[in-house]
Write an enzyme that holds these catalytic residues in place. Structure first.
Site, PDB file in Angstrom:
ATOM      1  N   VAL A 188       0.858  -1.181   0.000  1.00  0.00           N
ATOM      2  CA  VAL A 188       0.000   0.000   0.000  1.00  0.00           C
ATOM      3  C   VAL A 188       0.891   1.228   0.000  1.00  0.00           C
ATOM      4  O   VAL A 188       1.785   1.352   0.846  1.00  0.00           O
ATOM      5  CB  VAL A 188      -0.907   0.007   1.256  1.00  0.00           C
ATOM      6  CG1 VAL A 188      -1.759   1.258   1.297  1.00  0.00           C
ATOM      7  CG2 VAL A 188      -1.777  -1.236   1.291  1.00  0.00           C
ATOM      8  N   CYS A 189       0.664   2.135  -0.935  1.00  0.00           N
ATOM      9  CA  CYS A 189       1.432   3.379  -0.956  1.00  0.00           C
ATOM     10  C   CYS A 189       1.134   4.159   0.324  1.00  0.00           C
ATOM     11  O   CYS A 189      -0.006   4.558   0.571  1.00  0.00           O
ATOM     12  CB  CYS A 189       1.067   4.208  -2.183  1.00  0.00           C
ATOM     13  SG  CYS A 189       1.930   5.799  -2.221  1.00  0.00           S
ATOM     14  N   ALA A 190       2.156   4.370   1.139  1.00  0.00           N
ATOM     15  CA  ALA A 190       1.977   5.022   2.441  1.00  0.00           C
ATOM     16  C   ALA A 190       1.469   6.455   2.293  1.00  0.00           C
ATOM     17  O   ALA A 190       0.574   6.876   3.028  1.00  0.00           O
ATOM     18  CB  ALA A 190       3.286   4.995   3.212  1.00  0.00           C
ATOM     19  N   ALA A 244      -2.178   6.436   1.234  1.00  0.00           N
ATOM     20  CA  ALA A 244      -3.008   5.935   2.332  1.00  0.00           C
ATOM     21  C   ALA A 244      -3.212   7.009   3.402  1.00  0.00           C
ATOM     22  O   ALA A 244      -4.333   7.208   3.882  1.00  0.00           O
ATOM     23  CB  ALA A 244      -2.373   4.686   2.937  1.00  0.00           C
TER      24      ALA A 244
END
Length: 126
Positions: A77-79, A82
């Protein structure tokens, strides 16, 4: 053939995420290599554990988790994306005992996506 899947579609409201999920299951059935699944833009909403679906509908968050557990598919998940959409790992922002990042999803950056693309024959975006 080795694949990297990029999911940019929201959890619900479009068919992107559910189509990506079905495509991933098909790749596995055809004995293809699924390097990783990277969730970016609104696709990060697929990692929000707070999503609740009616009993008679398919729970896509749980589906992604089962895909990881059964086939060890990495769920990145792209931090940054997110955090912009309120998905956190700990309770420093939200009032939960834990954050709302679903189990088996990992925060990462675009470098992880680049590495996965580098070792793949194909990247498919949904």
């Amino acid at each position: 053939m080795k694949y990297t899947i990029l999911v940019t579609g929201s959890l619900y409201g479009t068919q992107n995420a559910s189509t990506a999920f079905l495509f991933c299951k098909s790749l596995i059935k055809m004995n293809q290599t699924l390097n990783s699944i990277f969730f970016y833009c609104d696709g990060v909403l697929n990692a929000n554990i707070i999503n609740k679906v009616p009993v008679d509908e398919f729970d896509l968050v749980e589906g992604w988790q089962k895909l990881h557990k059964k086939y060890n598919v990495q769920l990145y998940v792209c931090a940054s994306a997110a955090l912009r959409r309120g998905i956190v790992e700990d309770n420093t922002i939200l009032q939960f005992k834990k954050g709302n990042l679903a189990p088996f999803f990992k925060f990462s950056g675009l470098l992880e996506l680049g590495n996965s693309i580098n070792i793949s024959d194909r990247i498919i975006q949904f």
